[in-house]
Design an enzyme around this catalytic site. Structure first.
Site, mmCIF file in Angstrom:
data_model
loop_
_atom_site.group_PDB
_atom_site.id
_atom_site.type_symbol
_atom_site.label_atom_id
_atom_site.label_comp_id
_atom_site.label_asym_id
_atom_site.label_seq_id
_atom_site.Cartn_x
_atom_site.Cartn_y
_atom_site.Cartn_z
ATOM 1 N N HIS A 10 92.573 22.382 -34.920
ATOM 2 C CA HIS A 10 93.757 22.129 -34.474
ATOM 3 C C HIS A 10 94.415 23.291 -33.059
ATOM 4 O O HIS A 10 94.028 24.306 -33.407
ATOM 5 C CB HIS A 10 94.977 22.336 -35.610
ATOM 6 C CG HIS A 10 94.637 21.330 -36.680
ATOM 7 N ND1 HIS A 10 95.605 21.103 -37.716
ATOM 8 C CD2 HIS A 10 93.777 20.414 -36.706
ATOM 9 C CE1 HIS A 10 95.222 20.211 -38.305
ATOM 10 N NE2 HIS A 10 94.416 19.629 -37.872
ATOM 11 N N ASP A 35 90.640 14.952 -34.338
ATOM 12 C CA ASP A 35 91.135 15.717 -32.850
ATOM 13 C C ASP A 35 92.287 14.560 -32.124
ATOM 14 O O ASP A 35 92.350 14.579 -30.907
ATOM 15 C CB ASP A 35 89.897 15.287 -32.033
ATOM 16 C CG ASP A 35 88.581 16.057 -32.623
ATOM 17 O OD1 ASP A 35 88.620 17.276 -32.964
ATOM 18 O OD2 ASP A 35 87.522 15.359 -32.788
#
Length: 435
Positions: free
Chosen positions: A50, A20
Protein backbone atom coordinates in the site's frame (compact mmCIF):
# COMPACT_ATOMS: atom_id res chain seq x y z
CA UNK A 1 -34.84 -8.33 27.99
CA UNK A 2 -31.13 -7.60 28.05
CA UNK A 3 -30.11 -4.92 25.57
CA UNK A 4 -26.63 -5.00 24.10
CA UNK A 5 -24.74 -1.75 24.44
CA UNK A 6 -24.01 -0.09 21.09
CA UNK A 7 -20.45 -0.46 19.86
CA UNK A 8 -18.28 1.32 17.33
CA UNK A 9 -19.10 0.35 13.77
CA UNK A 10 -16.83 -1.43 11.31
CA UNK A 11 -16.04 -0.44 7.73
CA UNK A 12 -14.28 -2.97 5.51
CA UNK A 13 -12.24 -1.65 2.60
CA UNK A 14 -11.37 -4.21 -0.07
CA UNK A 15 -9.62 -4.40 -3.39
CA UNK A 16 -12.11 -5.21 -6.13
CA UNK A 17 -9.54 -6.29 -8.73
CA UNK A 18 -6.11 -8.00 -8.50
CA UNK A 19 -4.65 -5.72 -5.87
CA UNK A 20 -2.80 -2.42 -6.39
CA UNK A 21 -6.12 -0.55 -6.67
CA UNK A 22 -5.06 2.40 -4.53
CA UNK A 23 -6.53 1.20 -1.24
CA UNK A 24 -3.90 3.00 0.82
CA UNK A 25 -4.96 6.40 -0.52
CA UNK A 26 -8.59 5.78 0.39
CA UNK A 27 -7.62 4.49 3.84
CA UNK A 28 -5.55 7.61 4.41
CA UNK A 29 -8.45 9.83 3.32
CA UNK A 30 -10.92 8.02 5.59
CA UNK A 31 -8.58 8.37 8.56
CA UNK A 32 -8.16 12.08 7.92
CA UNK A 33 -11.75 12.97 7.01
CA UNK A 34 -14.00 10.19 8.31
CA UNK A 35 -12.77 10.08 11.91
CA UNK A 36 -11.59 6.48 11.73
CA UNK A 37 -9.96 5.60 15.04
CA UNK A 38 -8.79 2.00 14.52
CA UNK A 39 -7.19 0.48 11.42
CA UNK A 40 -6.78 -3.29 11.22
CA UNK A 41 -5.18 -5.77 8.84
CA UNK A 42 -7.04 -9.08 8.66
CA UNK A 43 -5.20 -11.26 6.11
CA UNK A 44 -2.14 -11.58 3.93
CA UNK A 45 1.38 -10.61 4.78
CA UNK A 46 4.17 -8.50 3.34
CA UNK A 47 3.16 -9.64 -0.14
CA UNK A 48 0.72 -6.72 -0.11
CA UNK A 49 1.81 -3.20 -0.94
CA UNK A 50 0.00 0.00 0.00
CA UNK A 51 1.39 3.39 -0.99
CA UNK A 52 0.22 6.43 0.95
CA UNK A 53 1.21 10.00 0.13
CA UNK A 54 0.71 12.19 3.21
CA UNK A 55 2.49 14.75 5.36
CA UNK A 56 4.59 15.74 2.35
CA UNK A 57 6.14 12.32 1.86
CA UNK A 58 5.46 8.86 0.45
CA UNK A 59 5.02 5.82 2.67
CA UNK A 60 5.22 2.20 1.51
CA UNK A 61 3.39 -0.26 3.73
CA UNK A 62 3.35 -4.04 3.36
CA UNK A 63 2.20 -5.53 6.68
CA UNK A 64 1.81 -2.47 8.92
CA UNK A 65 -1.65 -0.84 8.77
CA UNK A 66 -1.69 2.54 7.04
CA UNK A 67 -3.16 4.16 10.15
CA UNK A 68 0.22 4.10 11.87
CA UNK A 69 1.08 7.52 10.39
CA UNK A 70 -2.00 9.11 12.00
CA UNK A 71 -1.32 9.88 15.66
CA UNK A 72 -4.97 9.40 16.67
CA UNK A 73 -5.20 5.89 15.18
CA UNK A 74 -4.78 2.53 16.88
CA UNK A 75 -3.51 -0.25 14.60
CA UNK A 76 -4.02 -4.01 14.70
CA UNK A 77 -2.34 -6.82 12.77
CA UNK A 78 -4.93 -9.57 13.16
CA UNK A 79 -4.86 -13.31 13.64
CA UNK A 80 -5.58 -13.94 9.94
CA UNK A 81 -2.32 -12.36 8.81
CA UNK A 82 1.09 -13.97 8.39
CA UNK A 83 3.95 -11.91 9.77
CA UNK A 84 7.58 -11.69 8.72
CA UNK A 85 9.18 -9.97 11.70
CA UNK A 86 12.32 -9.01 9.76
CA UNK A 87 10.09 -7.11 7.33
CA UNK A 88 7.93 -5.69 10.13
CA UNK A 89 10.84 -4.00 11.86
CA UNK A 90 12.47 -2.97 8.56
CA UNK A 91 9.18 -1.37 7.50
CA UNK A 92 9.02 0.62 10.74
CA UNK A 93 12.54 1.94 10.12
CA UNK A 94 12.10 2.56 6.37
CA UNK A 95 9.00 4.67 6.94
CA UNK A 96 10.59 6.37 9.99
CA UNK A 97 7.66 5.28 12.14
CA UNK A 98 9.96 4.91 15.15
CA UNK A 99 10.50 8.69 15.00
CA UNK A 100 6.81 9.23 15.83
CA UNK A 101 6.46 9.62 19.62
CA UNK A 102 4.40 6.85 21.21
CA UNK A 103 4.05 4.78 18.04
CA UNK A 104 4.51 1.54 20.00
CA UNK A 105 1.42 2.31 22.08
CA UNK A 106 -0.73 2.42 18.93
CA UNK A 107 -0.05 -0.97 17.35
CA UNK A 108 -0.57 -4.59 18.36
CA UNK A 109 0.11 -7.91 16.65
CA UNK A 110 -2.23 -10.80 17.36
CA UNK A 111 -0.63 -13.59 19.36
CA UNK A 112 -2.50 -15.95 17.04
CA UNK A 113 -1.00 -14.60 13.80
CA UNK A 114 1.36 -17.05 12.11
CA UNK A 115 5.04 -16.32 11.58
CA UNK A 116 6.78 -16.37 8.22
CA UNK A 117 10.19 -17.98 8.64
CA UNK A 118 13.11 -18.04 6.22
CA UNK A 119 12.38 -21.72 5.63
CA UNK A 120 8.95 -20.74 4.28
CA UNK A 121 10.53 -18.32 1.80
CA UNK A 122 13.03 -20.93 0.66
CA UNK A 123 10.22 -23.44 0.13
CA UNK A 124 8.19 -20.81 -1.74
CA UNK A 125 11.04 -20.28 -4.19
CA UNK A 126 11.60 -24.02 -4.66
CA UNK A 127 7.90 -24.69 -5.25
CA UNK A 128 7.62 -21.91 -7.82
CA UNK A 129 10.76 -23.00 -9.66
CA UNK A 130 9.45 -26.57 -9.94
CA UNK A 131 6.36 -25.32 -11.79
CA UNK A 132 8.46 -24.24 -14.80
CA UNK A 133 6.10 -22.73 -17.40
CA UNK A 134 3.05 -22.99 -15.12
CA UNK A 135 4.31 -20.51 -12.55
CA UNK A 136 1.72 -18.92 -10.26
CA UNK A 137 3.62 -15.63 -10.08
CA UNK A 138 4.22 -15.81 -6.33
CA UNK A 139 6.12 -12.97 -4.68
CA UNK A 140 8.34 -15.65 -3.04
CA UNK A 141 7.70 -14.01 0.33
CA UNK A 142 6.78 -17.33 1.94
CA UNK A 143 3.08 -16.49 2.18
CA UNK A 144 1.71 -19.72 0.70
CA UNK A 145 3.95 -22.11 2.66
CA UNK A 146 3.16 -20.24 5.89
CA UNK A 147 -0.58 -20.61 5.34
CA UNK A 148 0.09 -24.24 4.41
CA UNK A 149 1.86 -24.73 7.75
CA UNK A 150 -1.13 -23.15 9.46
CA UNK A 151 -3.52 -25.61 7.79
CA UNK A 152 -1.17 -28.55 8.36
CA UNK A 153 -1.02 -27.48 12.03
CA UNK A 154 2.75 -27.36 12.29
CA UNK A 155 2.90 -23.58 11.95
CA UNK A 156 4.50 -21.17 14.40
CA UNK A 157 2.45 -18.38 15.93
CA UNK A 158 3.53 -15.05 17.37
CA UNK A 159 2.36 -16.24 20.78
CA UNK A 160 4.70 -19.24 20.58
CA UNK A 161 7.59 -16.85 20.11
CA UNK A 162 6.86 -14.33 22.86
CA UNK A 163 5.25 -16.53 25.53
CA UNK A 164 7.35 -19.73 25.37
CA UNK A 165 10.63 -19.44 23.49
CA UNK A 166 11.82 -22.91 24.56
CA UNK A 167 8.66 -24.42 23.10
CA UNK A 168 9.09 -22.25 20.00
CA UNK A 169 12.62 -23.57 19.55
CA UNK A 170 11.45 -27.19 19.53
CA UNK A 171 8.62 -26.43 17.09
CA UNK A 172 10.95 -24.50 14.80
CA UNK A 173 13.45 -27.35 14.62
CA UNK A 174 10.64 -29.80 13.82
CA UNK A 175 9.33 -27.50 11.08
CA UNK A 176 12.76 -27.32 9.44
CA UNK A 177 13.10 -31.13 9.58
CA UNK A 178 9.67 -31.50 8.00
CA UNK A 179 10.58 -29.31 5.03
CA UNK A 180 14.07 -30.75 4.60
CA UNK A 181 12.52 -34.20 4.12
CA UNK A 182 10.55 -32.76 1.19
CA UNK A 183 13.40 -30.61 -0.13
CA UNK A 184 16.71 -32.31 0.79
CA UNK A 185 18.75 -29.55 -0.84
CA UNK A 186 17.32 -26.84 1.45
CA UNK A 187 20.07 -25.23 3.49
CA UNK A 188 19.32 -23.16 6.57
CA UNK A 189 21.36 -22.26 9.65
CA UNK A 190 18.86 -23.19 12.37
CA UNK A 191 20.93 -21.82 15.26
CA UNK A 192 21.41 -18.48 13.52
CA UNK A 193 17.68 -18.28 12.81
CA UNK A 194 16.88 -18.95 16.46
CA UNK A 195 19.27 -16.21 17.58
CA UNK A 196 17.43 -13.80 15.28
CA UNK A 197 14.02 -14.92 16.57
CA UNK A 198 15.18 -14.51 20.17
CA UNK A 199 16.07 -10.89 19.43
CA UNK A 200 12.66 -10.37 17.88
CA UNK A 201 10.97 -11.95 20.90
CA UNK A 202 12.85 -9.68 23.28
CA UNK A 203 11.95 -6.60 21.27
CA UNK A 204 8.27 -7.54 20.97
CA UNK A 205 8.07 -8.17 24.71
CA UNK A 206 10.00 -5.02 25.58
CA UNK A 207 7.64 -2.86 23.50
CA UNK A 208 4.54 -4.88 24.50
CA UNK A 209 3.49 -5.29 20.87
CA UNK A 210 1.69 -8.65 21.18
CA UNK A 211 -1.76 -9.40 22.61
CA UNK A 212 -5.05 -11.19 22.08
CA UNK A 213 -6.31 -8.62 19.59
CA UNK A 214 -9.85 -10.02 19.59
CA UNK A 215 -10.20 -8.67 23.13
CA UNK A 216 -8.45 -5.41 22.20
CA UNK A 217 -10.73 -4.85 19.23
CA UNK A 218 -13.84 -5.53 21.30
CA UNK A 219 -12.68 -3.11 24.00
CA UNK A 220 -11.98 -0.41 21.43
CA UNK A 221 -15.41 -0.89 19.84
CA UNK A 222 -17.09 -0.94 23.26
CA UNK A 223 -15.60 2.49 23.92
CA UNK A 224 -17.29 3.71 20.73
CA UNK A 225 -14.27 3.74 18.45
CA UNK A 226 -14.88 3.20 14.74
CA UNK A 227 -12.88 0.51 12.96
CA UNK A 228 -11.57 0.38 9.40
CA UNK A 229 -10.46 -3.03 8.17
CA UNK A 230 -7.75 -2.55 5.55
CA UNK A 231 -8.02 -5.44 3.13
CA UNK A 232 -4.90 -6.58 1.30
CA UNK A 233 -4.51 -8.00 -2.22
CA UNK A 234 -7.88 -8.03 -4.05
CA UNK A 235 -11.08 -9.97 -4.64
CA UNK A 236 -9.76 -11.62 -7.81
CA UNK A 237 -6.78 -12.90 -5.82
CA UNK A 238 -8.98 -14.50 -3.15
CA UNK A 239 -8.12 -18.16 -2.56
CA UNK A 240 -11.76 -19.20 -3.13
CA UNK A 241 -13.22 -16.59 -5.48
CA UNK A 242 -10.18 -15.45 -7.44
CA UNK A 243 -8.72 -16.69 -10.71
CA UNK A 244 -7.52 -19.95 -9.14
CA UNK A 245 -4.78 -21.16 -9.04
CA UNK A 246 -3.32 -17.74 -9.82
CA UNK A 247 -4.37 -16.36 -6.46
CA UNK A 248 -3.02 -15.53 -3.02
CA UNK A 249 -3.30 -17.91 -0.06
CA UNK A 250 -5.92 -16.12 2.03
CA UNK A 251 -9.45 -14.76 1.77
CA UNK A 252 -9.14 -11.23 0.39
CA UNK A 253 -12.93 -10.83 0.45
CA UNK A 254 -15.25 -9.62 3.21
CA UNK A 255 -15.29 -13.01 4.96
CA UNK A 256 -11.58 -12.63 5.63
CA UNK A 257 -12.29 -9.56 7.76
CA UNK A 258 -14.55 -11.59 10.04
CA UNK A 259 -12.32 -14.63 10.49
CA UNK A 260 -9.05 -12.68 10.35
CA UNK A 261 -9.94 -10.38 13.24
CA UNK A 262 -12.63 -12.18 15.21
CA UNK A 263 -15.31 -9.65 14.30
CA UNK A 264 -19.04 -10.41 14.56
CA UNK A 265 -20.59 -10.29 11.06
CA UNK A 266 -23.28 -7.82 12.16
CA UNK A 267 -20.62 -5.30 13.24
CA UNK A 268 -19.85 -4.52 9.59
CA UNK A 269 -21.95 -1.58 8.43
CA UNK A 270 -20.10 -0.54 5.28
CA UNK A 271 -18.06 -2.39 2.64
CA UNK A 272 -16.03 -0.22 0.26
CA UNK A 273 -14.76 -1.70 -2.99
CA UNK A 274 -11.71 0.01 -4.47
CA UNK A 275 -11.09 -0.22 -8.21
CA UNK A 276 -8.93 1.60 -10.69
CA UNK A 277 -10.56 3.27 -13.69
CA UNK A 278 -8.67 0.63 -15.68
CA UNK A 279 -7.24 -2.79 -14.73
CA UNK A 280 -3.80 -4.00 -13.73
CA UNK A 281 -2.29 -7.28 -12.68
CA UNK A 282 1.18 -8.28 -11.46
CA UNK A 283 2.59 -11.66 -12.44
CA UNK A 284 0.87 -14.58 -14.10
CA UNK A 285 -2.79 -15.43 -14.42
CA UNK A 286 -5.94 -14.66 -16.42
CA UNK A 287 -6.51 -11.06 -17.48
CA UNK A 288 -9.32 -10.91 -20.09
CA UNK A 289 -9.14 -7.15 -20.78
CA UNK A 290 -5.32 -6.99 -20.93
CA UNK A 291 -3.90 -4.73 -23.63
CA UNK A 292 -0.69 -6.17 -25.06
CA UNK A 293 -0.12 -3.16 -27.28
CA UNK A 294 0.75 0.54 -27.28
CA UNK A 295 -2.39 1.38 -25.32
CA UNK A 296 -1.39 -0.99 -22.54
CA UNK A 297 2.12 0.47 -22.56
CA UNK A 298 0.66 3.97 -22.31
CA UNK A 299 -1.46 3.00 -19.30
CA UNK A 300 1.59 1.45 -17.66
CA UNK A 301 3.72 4.53 -18.32
CA UNK A 302 1.24 7.23 -17.31
CA UNK A 303 -0.03 5.24 -14.33
CA UNK A 304 3.51 4.42 -13.13
CA UNK A 305 2.34 0.82 -12.85
CA UNK A 306 5.14 -0.91 -10.99
CA UNK A 307 4.40 -3.23 -8.05
CA UNK A 308 5.14 -1.77 -4.61
CA UNK A 309 6.14 -5.18 -3.25
CA UNK A 310 7.77 -6.85 -6.27
CA UNK A 311 9.04 -3.94 -8.37
CA UNK A 312 7.60 -5.77 -11.39
CA UNK A 313 5.83 -3.88 -14.16
CA UNK A 314 2.09 -4.37 -13.94
CA UNK A 315 0.14 -5.70 -16.88
CA UNK A 316 -2.50 -3.16 -17.93
CA UNK A 317 -5.90 -3.23 -19.62
CA UNK A 318 -9.37 -1.73 -19.68
CA UNK A 319 -11.63 -1.83 -16.64
CA UNK A 320 -13.45 -5.16 -16.38
CA UNK A 321 -17.00 -4.53 -15.19
CA UNK A 322 -17.87 -8.24 -15.37
CA UNK A 323 -15.36 -8.90 -12.61
CA UNK A 324 -16.25 -5.72 -10.72
CA UNK A 325 -19.89 -6.81 -10.60
CA UNK A 326 -18.75 -10.27 -9.48
CA UNK A 327 -16.73 -8.64 -6.70
CA UNK A 328 -19.86 -6.79 -5.58
CA UNK A 329 -21.87 -10.03 -5.63
CA UNK A 330 -19.37 -11.64 -3.26
CA UNK A 331 -18.64 -8.69 -0.96
CA UNK A 332 -21.84 -6.66 -1.00
CA UNK A 333 -20.21 -3.29 -1.63
CA UNK A 334 -22.07 -0.31 -0.21
CA UNK A 335 -19.77 2.14 -2.01
CA UNK A 336 -17.12 2.14 -4.72
CA UNK A 337 -13.91 4.17 -4.73
CA UNK A 338 -12.77 4.71 -8.32
CA UNK A 339 -9.06 5.56 -8.36
CA UNK A 340 -6.55 6.88 -10.91
CA UNK A 341 -9.21 8.28 -13.22
CA UNK A 342 -6.73 10.99 -14.25
CA UNK A 343 -4.57 8.34 -15.96
CA UNK A 344 -7.22 8.25 -18.71
CA UNK A 345 -7.10 12.03 -19.35
CA UNK A 346 -5.29 11.79 -22.70
CA UNK A 347 -7.11 8.80 -24.22
CA UNK A 348 -9.37 9.54 -27.20
CA UNK A 349 -11.26 6.28 -26.69
CA UNK A 350 -11.87 4.42 -23.43
CA UNK A 351 -13.39 0.97 -23.08
CA UNK A 352 -15.02 -1.13 -20.39
CA UNK A 353 -15.50 -4.91 -20.48
CA UNK A 354 -19.22 -5.64 -20.10
CA UNK A 355 -19.68 -9.32 -21.04
CA UNK A 356 -17.79 -12.60 -21.47
CA UNK A 357 -18.31 -15.20 -24.16
CA UNK A 358 -16.87 -18.71 -24.15
CA UNK A 359 -17.17 -20.65 -27.40
CA UNK A 360 -19.57 -17.89 -28.52
CA UNK A 361 -21.89 -18.57 -25.57
CA UNK A 362 -22.66 -15.64 -23.25
CA UNK A 363 -21.44 -16.46 -19.73
CA UNK A 364 -23.54 -15.79 -16.64
CA UNK A 365 -20.44 -15.89 -14.43
CA UNK A 366 -16.65 -15.95 -14.84
CA UNK A 367 -15.12 -19.38 -15.59
CA UNK A 368 -14.06 -21.62 -12.72
CA UNK A 369 -11.53 -23.53 -14.86
CA UNK A 370 -8.16 -21.94 -15.54
CA UNK A 371 -8.09 -23.37 -19.06
CA UNK A 372 -11.38 -21.64 -19.94
CA UNK A 373 -10.04 -18.20 -19.05
CA UNK A 374 -7.64 -18.40 -21.98
CA UNK A 375 -10.58 -18.78 -24.39
CA UNK A 376 -12.80 -16.03 -22.97
CA UNK A 377 -13.77 -13.28 -25.41
CA UNK A 378 -14.69 -9.90 -23.97
CA UNK A 379 -17.44 -7.61 -25.22
CA UNK A 380 -16.77 -3.93 -24.67
CA UNK A 381 -18.68 -0.70 -24.23
CA UNK A 382 -16.79 2.17 -25.87
CA UNK A 383 -16.70 5.72 -24.49
CA UNK A 384 -15.35 8.98 -25.85
CA UNK A 385 -12.39 10.34 -23.92
CA UNK A 386 -12.39 13.78 -22.31
CA UNK A 387 -8.86 14.96 -23.18
CA UNK A 388 -8.88 17.38 -20.26
CA UNK A 389 -6.69 17.37 -17.12
CA UNK A 390 -8.87 16.60 -14.10
CA UNK A 391 -6.16 16.79 -11.41
CA UNK A 392 -7.41 20.07 -9.92
CA UNK A 393 -11.12 19.21 -9.98
CA UNK A 394 -12.80 18.65 -6.62
CA UNK A 395 -16.47 18.10 -7.43
CA UNK A 396 -18.32 15.66 -9.66
CA UNK A 397 -20.00 18.43 -11.64
CA UNK A 398 -16.60 19.95 -12.49
CA UNK A 399 -15.61 16.80 -14.36
CA UNK A 400 -15.96 16.80 -18.16
CA UNK A 401 -19.25 15.41 -19.44
CA UNK A 402 -17.63 12.35 -21.05
CA UNK A 403 -15.91 11.61 -17.76
CA UNK A 404 -19.20 11.77 -15.86
CA UNK A 405 -20.86 9.49 -18.44
CA UNK A 406 -18.10 6.91 -17.91
CA UNK A 407 -18.49 6.99 -14.11
CA UNK A 408 -22.29 6.83 -14.22
CA UNK A 409 -22.16 3.82 -16.54
CA UNK A 410 -19.88 1.99 -14.10
CA UNK A 411 -22.22 2.48 -11.16
CA UNK A 412 -25.31 1.60 -13.18
CA UNK A 413 -23.71 -1.60 -14.50
CA UNK A 414 -22.40 -2.73 -11.11
CA UNK A 415 -25.31 -1.42 -9.07
CA UNK A 416 -23.20 0.43 -6.50
CA UNK A 417 -22.68 4.20 -6.13
CA UNK A 418 -19.23 5.58 -6.91
CA UNK A 419 -18.61 7.71 -3.82
CA UNK A 420 -14.91 8.56 -4.16
CA UNK A 421 -13.08 9.46 -7.37
CA UNK A 422 -9.28 9.63 -7.40
CA UNK A 423 -7.94 12.33 -9.72
CA UNK A 424 -4.28 12.38 -8.67
CA UNK A 425 -1.68 10.93 -6.34
CA UNK A 426 -1.94 13.32 -3.38
CA UNK A 427 -4.43 12.78 -0.54
CA UNK A 428 -6.32 15.93 -1.56
CA UNK A 429 -6.69 14.79 -5.19
CA UNK A 430 -9.94 13.03 -4.40
CA UNK A 431 -13.54 13.89 -5.18
CA UNK A 432 -16.13 12.99 -2.56
CA UNK A 433 -19.39 12.49 -4.40
CA UNK A 434 -22.33 13.43 -2.22
CA UNK A 435 -25.65 11.56 -2.61
Amino acid sequence: MLKEQPKGTVTVLLGAQWGDEGKGKIVDYLIAKDKVQVVARCQGGNNAGHTVVANGRKYDFHIIPSGIIAEKCFNIIGNGTVVNLDSFFEELDHNKITNIPGWEKRILISDRAHLICDIHMLVDGHSEDRLNINKIGTTKKGIGPTYSSKCFRNGLRVGDLVYDFDGFTLKFRELVKYYQKQYPDLEIDVDLELIKFKKHANKLNELALVADTVITLDELRSSGKTVLVEGANGTMLDIDFGTYPFVTSSNATVGGAITGLGLPPMSIKRVIGVTKAYSTRVGSGPFPTELKNDIGDKLQRIGHEVGVTTGRKRRCGWIDLVLLKRAHLINGFTDIALTKLDVLDTFDVIKAGVAYRLDKELLKSPPSQASDWEKVEVEYRTFKGWNTPILAMRSFNELPENCRIFIEFIEQYVGVPVKWIGVGEEREALILREP
